[in-house]
Design an enzyme around this catalytic site. Structure first.
Site, mmCIF file in Angstrom:
data_model
loop_
_atom_site.group_PDB
_atom_site.id
_atom_site.type_symbol
_atom_site.label_atom_id
_atom_site.label_comp_id
_atom_site.label_asym_id
_atom_site.label_seq_id
_atom_site.Cartn_x
_atom_site.Cartn_y
_atom_site.Cartn_z
ATOM 1 N N GLN A 71 -44.698 33.972 -83.639
ATOM 2 C CA GLN A 71 -43.529 33.193 -83.205
ATOM 3 C C GLN A 71 -42.355 33.357 -84.188
ATOM 4 O O GLN A 71 -41.196 33.294 -83.793
ATOM 5 C CB GLN A 71 -43.869 31.703 -83.081
ATOM 6 C CG GLN A 71 -44.787 31.352 -81.930
ATOM 7 C CD GLN A 71 -46.247 31.339 -82.300
ATOM 8 O OE1 GLN A 71 -46.669 32.060 -83.200
ATOM 9 N NE2 GLN A 71 -47.032 30.519 -81.624
ATOM 10 N N ASP A 108 -46.268 19.412 -84.112
ATOM 11 C CA ASP A 108 -46.779 19.227 -82.753
ATOM 12 C C ASP A 108 -47.322 17.832 -82.550
ATOM 13 O O ASP A 108 -47.388 17.346 -81.415
ATOM 14 C CB ASP A 108 -47.848 20.284 -82.461
ATOM 15 C CG ASP A 108 -47.228 21.665 -82.409
ATOM 16 O OD1 ASP A 108 -47.006 22.266 -83.474
ATOM 17 O OD2 ASP A 108 -46.929 22.134 -81.291
HETATM 18 C C1 LIG Z 1 -40.540 21.974 -82.221
HETATM 19 S S1 LIG Z 1 -42.245 21.988 -82.026
HETATM 20 C C2 LIG Z 1 -42.610 23.643 -82.377
HETATM 21 C C3 LIG Z 1 -44.016 23.826 -82.838
HETATM 22 O O1 LIG Z 1 -44.843 24.300 -81.758
HETATM 23 C C4 LIG Z 1 -45.351 25.550 -82.153
HETATM 24 O O2 LIG Z 1 -46.604 25.829 -81.644
HETATM 25 P P1 LIG Z 1 -46.736 26.827 -80.359
HETATM 26 O O3 LIG Z 1 -45.821 27.987 -80.616
HETATM 27 O O4 LIG Z 1 -48.212 27.196 -80.350
HETATM 28 O O5 LIG Z 1 -46.332 25.991 -79.171
HETATM 29 C C5 LIG Z 1 -45.395 25.457 -83.646
HETATM 30 O O6 LIG Z 1 -46.449 24.628 -84.086
HETATM 31 C C6 LIG Z 1 -44.054 24.850 -83.913
HETATM 32 O O7 LIG Z 1 -43.847 24.313 -85.168
#
Ligand SMILES: CSC[C@H]1O[C@H](OP(=O)(O)O)[C@H](O)[C@@H]1O
Length: 356
Positions: free
Chosen positions: A215, A256
């Site tokens: 990400q 999260d």
């Molecule tokens: C603003 S919350 C973003 C948070 O969610 C991400 O997880 P994922 O990409 O698996 O949905 C990650 O933990 C981020 O910090």
């Protein structure tokens, strides 16, 4: 700082819109294809929305909350057009079942069950008032739009509170993507960056690539460059040397789920960065709207941690080799300098009071 920051160049990743026939559609920027391709999909089937959440086509705690509320609206619309409208009790019972399936799409981010709960609560209220299914479905579509707007407003307020904590021309390290792409718009951790940069106060952001899904490499680096914020991509295992160098003024990450005691669940690898920040005396901030705080969870040990497909780590299985792929870890409150919300920045121990 090079160039002017302009967040208007960022696309919106999740929204509830109406088709030409007036039917609600969940509109998503498919994040699996970024940064190579910006492909928007328009979903009318709530089941496809669940699949999109599970597959990370839409991701990020606030973004999947909005997607979840929109999915409930799609389910209500489908049921209101089906054979049940004559029986309001059957309509509501079926919608509750659909909502339960939507809320279970991913277990860690509290935003998903929170948003689905808001939608089902509105459906129950309207049904109890004698409103027909079609009116309920229309109201749930409007609610999804309202939740997206509320998320963006919270992110902008949160960003301003966070920017006030940073020195001028700050150098920041972030992990994963807690940017506009993880929310309805503007972002949480990157919302702090954008707010600081718009006031002229960010020298550079170092973005961890964030294995195994990337990400940081695919989303945060792309998003920051798109907005005109200087960004340097690093491998996850470079964070230690970077923090040891003294070049980083602050670490800012998303969350999260934040427990009542201030422990925070975030992307796997966040805990390691927090330990390193503590070791090298770098402030460690968690940026999270109050909708991400779960007062029903006393501490981080009670936060469910999603385990994902081993193929994300090892696409070509090696005989005899097992893979462990937890998608999140929990940073204890003692390693967090402050939790930045739309209501202000709080010591982790005070987060329950902040959300009361
Ligand atoms: C603003 S919350 C973003 C948070 O969610 C991400 O997880 P994922 O990409 O698996 O949905 C990650 O933990 C981020 O910090």
């Amino acid at each position: 700082m090079a160039g002017k920051v302009d967040v208007s160049r960022l696309p919106r990743t999740v929204a509830l819109e109406r088709g030409a026939d007036g039917a609600p559609e969940l509109v998503l920027l498919d994040q699996r294809l970024l940064p190579a391709e910006e492909r928007t999909v328009r979903l009318r089937d709530w089941r496809a929305a669940v699949d999109a959440i599970r597959a990370l086509a839409v991701r990020g705690a606030p973004a999947i909350g909005v997607a979840g509320a929109a999915a409930v609206a799609l389910a209500a619309w489908e049921r209101a057009a089906g054979p049940e409208p004559a029986d309001a009790a059957a309509f509501l019972a079926g919608l509750e079942a659909d909502g339960a399936a939507i809320a279970q799409a991913r277990p860690t981010a509290v935003n998903l069950p929170w948003a689905v709960g808001r939608a089902l609560g509105e459906a129950r209220r309207l049904a109890a008032a004698g409103e027909p299914p079609r009116v309920v479905a229309e109201a749930l579509a409007d609610l999804a739009v309202e939740l997206a707007a509320a998320d963006e407003a919270a992110n902008r307020a949160l960003g301003a509170h966070g920017a006030a904590l940073l020195p001028c021309d700050a150098t920041i390290l972030t992990h994963c993507n807690a940017g506009s792409l993880a929310t309805a718009f503007y972002g949480t951790a990157l919302g702090v960056v954008y707010a600081a940069a718009e006031r002229g106060g960010v020298a550079r952001v170092f973005a961890d690539e964030t294995r195994p899904v990337g990400q940081g490499a695919r989303l945060t680096a792309w998003e920051l460059a798109r907005a005109g914020v200087p960004v340097t991509l690093i491998c996850d295992d470079m964070a230690a040397s970077l923090l040891a160098s003294g070049a980083v003024d602050a670490v800012v990450v998303g969350a999260d789920r934040v427990a009542a005691n201030g422990d925070a669940a975030n992307k796997i690898g966040t805990l390691g960065v927090a330990v390193l920040a503590d070791r090298y005396g770098v402030p460690f901030y968690v940026a999270a709207p109050t909708s991400t705080v779960d007062l029903a969870v006393p501490d981080g040990a009670a936060i469910p941690i999603e385990e994902r497909d081993p193929a994300e780590v090892l696409p070509a299985p090696i005989p005899g080799v097992d893979v462990w792929n937890p998608a999140f870890d929990v940073t204890p409150a003692g390693l967090i300098t402050a939790i930045i919300t739309e209501r202000g920045a709080f010591a982790p121990a005070d987060i329950a009071r902040a959300c009361a």
